[in-house]
Write a protein that holds these residues in place. Structure first.
Motif, PDB file in Angstrom:
ATOM      1  N   MET A  94       0.829  -1.171   0.000  1.00  0.00           N
ATOM      2  CA  MET A  94       0.000   0.000   0.000  1.00  0.00           C
ATOM      3  C   MET A  94       0.878   1.240   0.000  1.00  0.00           C
ATOM      4  SD  MET A  94      -2.949  -1.063   2.632  1.00  0.00           S
ATOM      5  CE  MET A  94      -2.674  -2.776   2.959  1.00  0.00           C
ATOM      6  N   ALA A  95       0.618   2.153  -0.892  1.00  0.00           N
ATOM      7  CA  ALA A  95       1.436   3.338  -1.052  1.00  0.00           C
ATOM      8  C   ALA A  95       1.184   4.379   0.032  1.00  0.00           C
ATOM      9  CB  ALA A  95       1.179   3.959  -2.426  1.00  0.00           C
ATOM     10  N   THR A  96       0.005   4.404   0.564  1.00  0.00           N
ATOM     11  CA  THR A  96      -0.376   5.446   1.512  1.00  0.00           C
ATOM     12  C   THR A  96      -0.056   5.019   2.938  1.00  0.00           C
ATOM     13  OG1 THR A  96      -2.179   6.075   0.061  1.00  0.00           O
ATOM     14  CG2 THR A  96      -2.300   6.851   2.333  1.00  0.00           C
ATOM     15  N   ARG A  97       0.621   5.884   3.679  1.00  0.00           N
ATOM     16  CA  ARG A  97       0.859   5.649   5.099  1.00  0.00           C
ATOM     17  C   ARG A  97      -0.344   6.147   5.865  1.00  0.00           C
ATOM     18  NH1 ARG A  97       2.986   1.877   6.517  1.00  0.00           N
ATOM     19  NH2 ARG A  97       4.630   1.295   5.175  1.00  0.00           N
ATOM     20  N   LEU A  98      -0.784   5.377   6.821  1.00  0.00           N
ATOM     21  CA  LEU A  98      -1.962   5.740   7.591  1.00  0.00           C
ATOM     22  C   LEU A  98      -1.578   6.728   8.692  1.00  0.00           C
ATOM     23  CD1 LEU A  98      -3.602   2.236   7.853  1.00  0.00           C
ATOM     24  CD2 LEU A  98      -3.913   3.981   6.118  1.00  0.00           C
ATOM     25  N   ALA A  99      -2.363   7.758   8.847  1.00  0.00           N
ATOM     26  CA  ALA A  99      -2.106   8.806   9.834  1.00  0.00           C
ATOM     27  C   ALA A  99      -2.605   8.371  11.208  1.00  0.00           C
ATOM     28  CB  ALA A  99      -2.795  10.098   9.404  1.00  0.00           C
ATOM     29  N   THR A 100      -2.390   9.226  12.173  1.00  0.00           N
ATOM     30  CA  THR A 100      -2.881   8.936  13.516  1.00  0.00           C
ATOM     31  C   THR A 100      -4.404   8.907  13.511  1.00  0.00           C
ATOM     32  OG1 THR A 100      -2.826  11.276  14.068  1.00  0.00           O
ATOM     33  CG2 THR A 100      -0.882   9.970  14.636  1.00  0.00           C
ATOM     34  N   ARG A 101      -4.964   8.326  14.531  1.00  0.00           N
ATOM     35  CA  ARG A 101      -6.416   8.165  14.605  1.00  0.00           C
ATOM     36  C   ARG A 101      -7.126   9.505  14.728  1.00  0.00           C
ATOM     37  NH1 ARG A 101      -7.593   2.603  17.492  1.00  0.00           N
ATOM     38  NH2 ARG A 101      -5.731   1.540  16.820  1.00  0.00           N
ATOM     39  N   GLY A 102      -8.309   9.561  14.178  1.00  0.00           N
ATOM     40  CA  GLY A 102      -9.118  10.770  14.240  1.00  0.00           C
ATOM     41  C   GLY A 102     -10.577  10.405  14.137  1.00  0.00           C
ATOM     42  N   ASP A 103     -11.188  10.732  13.005  1.00  0.00           N
ATOM     43  CA  ASP A 103     -12.603  10.444  12.776  1.00  0.00           C
ATOM     44  C   ASP A 103     -12.845   8.942  12.641  1.00  0.00           C
ATOM     45  OD1 ASP A 103     -13.205  13.100  12.824  1.00  0.00           O
ATOM     46  OD2 ASP A 103     -13.262  13.350  10.666  1.00  0.00           O
ATOM     47  N   THR A 104     -14.097   8.571  12.805  1.00  0.00           N
ATOM     48  CA  THR A 104     -14.498   7.169  12.731  1.00  0.00           C
ATOM     49  C   THR A 104     -15.436   6.953  11.554  1.00  0.00           C
ATOM     50  OG1 THR A 104     -14.353   6.962  15.120  1.00  0.00           O
ATOM     51  CG2 THR A 104     -15.672   5.325  13.989  1.00  0.00           C
ATOM     52  N   ALA A 124      -9.130   5.523  -3.613  1.00  0.00           N
ATOM     53  CA  ALA A 124      -9.611   6.907  -3.540  1.00  0.00           C
ATOM     54  C   ALA A 124      -8.601   7.876  -4.148  1.00  0.00           C
ATOM     55  CB  ALA A 124      -9.902   7.280  -2.088  1.00  0.00           C
ATOM     56  N   GLU A 125      -7.315   7.658  -3.887  1.00  0.00           N
ATOM     57  CA  GLU A 125      -6.287   8.542  -4.452  1.00  0.00           C
ATOM     58  C   GLU A 125      -6.277   8.472  -5.973  1.00  0.00           C
ATOM     59  OE1 GLU A 125      -2.821   7.112  -2.437  1.00  0.00           O
ATOM     60  OE2 GLU A 125      -3.136   8.453  -0.721  1.00  0.00           O
ATOM     61  N   LYS A 126      -6.409   7.280  -6.531  1.00  0.00           N
ATOM     62  CA  LYS A 126      -6.437   7.117  -7.986  1.00  0.00           C
ATOM     63  C   LYS A 126      -7.655   7.806  -8.599  1.00  0.00           C
ATOM     64  CE  LYS A 126      -3.898   2.789  -7.966  1.00  0.00           C
ATOM     65  NZ  LYS A 126      -3.955   1.349  -8.162  1.00  0.00           N
ATOM     66  N   ILE A 127      -8.808   7.625  -7.981  1.00  0.00           N
ATOM     67  CA  ILE A 127     -10.036   8.240  -8.494  1.00  0.00           C
ATOM     68  C   ILE A 127      -9.953   9.759  -8.403  1.00  0.00           C
ATOM     69  CG2 ILE A 127     -12.517   8.533  -8.054  1.00  0.00           C
ATOM     70  CD1 ILE A 127     -12.515   5.535  -7.213  1.00  0.00           C
ATOM     71  N   ALA A 128      -9.511  10.277  -7.261  1.00  0.00           N
ATOM     72  CA  ALA A 128      -9.392  11.732  -7.089  1.00  0.00           C
ATOM     73  C   ALA A 128      -8.411  12.311  -8.097  1.00  0.00           C
ATOM     74  CB  ALA A 128      -8.964  12.062  -5.666  1.00  0.00           C
ATOM     75  N   ALA A 129      -7.278  11.660  -8.301  1.00  0.00           N
ATOM     76  CA  ALA A 129      -6.280  12.149  -9.259  1.00  0.00           C
ATOM     77  C   ALA A 129      -6.849  12.186 -10.672  1.00  0.00           C
ATOM     78  CB  ALA A 129      -5.029  11.282  -9.208  1.00  0.00           C
ATOM     79  N   ARG A 130      -7.594  11.149 -11.033  1.00  0.00           N
ATOM     80  CA  ARG A 130      -8.186  11.085 -12.368  1.00  0.00           C
ATOM     81  C   ARG A 130      -9.170  12.229 -12.600  1.00  0.00           C
ATOM     82  NH1 ARG A 130     -10.433   5.997 -12.318  1.00  0.00           N
ATOM     83  NH2 ARG A 130     -12.504   6.798 -11.946  1.00  0.00           N
ATOM     84  N   HIS A 131      -9.912  12.599 -11.578  1.00  0.00           N
ATOM     85  CA  HIS A 131     -10.920  13.646 -11.725  1.00  0.00           C
ATOM     86  C   HIS A 131     -10.366  15.048 -11.513  1.00  0.00           C
ATOM     87  CE1 HIS A 131     -14.550  11.237 -12.282  1.00  0.00           C
ATOM     88  NE2 HIS A 131     -13.901  10.328 -11.566  1.00  0.00           N
ATOM     89  N   GLU A 132      -9.278  15.164 -10.788  1.00  0.00           N
ATOM     90  CA  GLU A 132      -8.732  16.475 -10.461  1.00  0.00           C
ATOM     91  C   GLU A 132      -7.600  16.897 -11.392  1.00  0.00           C
ATOM     92  OE1 GLU A 132      -7.728  15.997  -6.354  1.00  0.00           O
ATOM     93  OE2 GLU A 132      -9.833  15.978  -5.732  1.00  0.00           O
TER      94      GLU A 132
END
Length: 66
Positions: free
Chosen positions: A1-11, A47-55
């Motif tokens: 997985m390319a994305t590193r997960l951040a600290t906990r926040g929203d659920t 999500a990153e791939k989809i957002a990049a494609r649209h943005e």
């Protein structure tokens, strides 16, 4: 997985069928990840791939000739 997960926040809560959970848990185990890390990492990758494609703005040859 390319994305590193951040600290906990929203659920986020997610309802799945028993079979869907079994499949996700098995895939997570194969990757030696806990279920939440596997699901979040997989979802973020898509999500990153989809957002990049649209943005992303793609110029045609005609656009670059101006």
């Amino acid at each position: 997985m390319a994305t590193r997960l951040a600290t906990r926040g929203d659920t986020i809560e997610l309802r799945v069928s028993r079979e869907q959970k079994r499949l996700l848990a098995a895939a997570a185990a194969y990757e030696e990840l806990d279920l939440a890390t596997f699901v979040l990492g997989s979802a973020l990758t898509v999500a990153e791939k989809i957002a990049a494609r649209h943005e992303r703005l793609e110029l045609t040859a005609r656009d670059t000739a101006r």
